[in-house]
Design an enzyme around this catalytic site. Structure first.
Site: not given
Ligand code: BGC
Length: 369
Positions: A100-101, A126, A200, A202, A267, A305, A333
């Site tokens: 994350n950020r 990330h 990550h 999906y 998100d 997340q 996540e």
């Molecule tokens: C984030 C999103 C981001 C995405 C990228 C996620 O883990 O929370 O903000 O756009 O990852 O694929």
């Protein structure tokens, strides 16, 4: 004669229903700079199959049965290495050193400032420009009586993507006989550094199409609200009375339009309830009524997340040429809270020399009639 037949039938009955090798290891192509990538296929006796590759320690595929016993791959991704090498939003990768950020692409630790790459507006996302999901990992497989798996390992060198300390990381994928896939992370360092690792993947339990009809429950009363650039304010807010409340199973699409975000969607980092501790209660339960597939997520992490694939826009062509459109997959996540290194009120993500970072997430699959 009768006796022979009886012995023969007994032998058949005691044979495992599925006889593929527990672990199959094959080459999966080369990176642009010539590094060999391999793929491991894990098979359990129920026919469940998990594929992981050494590029990014990536979870490439999970094949699980529906309520009629039909198998489908429930994670978004690519059939070949080329896809993973190209541009894509972190499909299935292990995210590190910090998922994350990180706000304003910097942090301070022990009085020293560490500048990072701003790869998401003004923030770091990330792990930076070339995170753990873009590295080739060493790998070793193992087989136990009721499980099989792969241990991925690599050392992230001191200064990689701006982070301090040589960080030795292991990520172990284990497939058990009850259709559980467990990911264990551990890491040690020789200098204090932030560490926050996740996967990550999906998920799409129908194997294709939109996830808006999937039912989701999240074991969380609160979440970490964010500002404009998705950096947390540092506070926790209750989900009650908001479209973020998933304490009862609710369709992902039921209230998604009420979310104020561009592009619209979930998100958000949820603060998990104490009851999740020790993998005792699921942090999340996802189900798809069309197939009957159910996925429970258990984790030792304090947060999760929930990202509903808002930025998918049909541009990436994935498995079997499928274009992944908005909401065609969702991420759950498991993690420490975003930007923890700059947020004194959040649980710490700092790993010091002499300590061992550990984290476990278990995805358990089943099917309901
Ligand atoms: C984030 C999103 C981001 C995405 C990228 C996620 O883990 O929370 O903000 O756009 O990852 O694929």
């Amino acid at each position: 004669m009768k006796w022979n037949l009886a012995v023969f039938s007994l032998a058949i009955m005691t044979l495992p229903a599925f006889s593929a090798d527990d672990v199959v290891r094959l080459p999966f192509g080369k990176t642009k700079d010539g590094q060999q990538v391999e793929r491991f296929t894990l098979n359990n006796p129920n026919g469940m199959k998990v594929q992981v590759i050494t590029f990014g320690a990536t979870l490439q595929g999970i094949e699980v049965p529906d309520s009629k016993g039909q198998f489908a791959d429930v994670v978004v991704g690519f059939d070949t290495l080329e896809g993973f090498l190209g541009e894509h939003p972190y499909f299935g990768g292990v995210i590190g050193r910090v998922c994350n950020r990180i706000g304003n692409a910097k942090f301070s630790l022990d009085g020293k400032e560490f500048p990072l790459a701003a790869n998401n507006g003004i923030n770091t996302l990330h792990g930076g420009k070339k995170g753990f999901d873009r590295q080739v990992w060493a790998a070793k497989s193992f087989t136990h009586r009721t499980s099989r798996g792969v241990i991925f390992s690599r050392t992230s060198p001191d200064g990689e993507e701006g982070f301090p300390g040589n960080l030795k990381v292991n990520v172990t994928y284990t497939l058990d006989n009850d259709n559980g896939l467990r990911i264990d992370y551990n890491a040690v360092t020789d200098k204090a550094t932030p560490v926050n690792l996740t996967n990550h993947a999906y998920f799409n339990l129908a194997g294709k199409g939109s996830i808006l009809g999937h039912m989701l429950s999240l074991n969380a009363k609160s979440y970490t609200p964010t500002g404009d650039t998705l950096i947390p304010t540092g506070k926790l807010a209750p989900v009650q009375g908001t479209p973020l409340d998933f304490r009862k199973p609710t369709a992902v699409g039921a209230r998604i339009k009420q979310i104020e975000a561009k592009p619209v969607g979930y998100d958000h980092n949820y603060a998990l309830e104490e009851s999740c501790k020790g993998l005792k209660a699921p942090a999340a339960v996802l189900s798809d009524s069309s197939s009957g597939r159910v996925m429970q997520v258990f984790t030792t992490e304090p947060g999760i997340q929930f990202y509903s694939g808002n930025f998918l826009d049909g541009m990436v062509k994935g498995k079997k040429g499928a274009a992944y459109n908005q909401y065609d997959g969702l991420c759950l996540e498991t993690q420490h809270f975003p930007d923890s290194i700059n947020q004194p009120s959040f649980p710490s993500t700092v790993l010091k020399p002499g300590q061992t970072f550990t984290s476990t997430t278990l995805y358990r699959f089943s099917a309901e009639k």
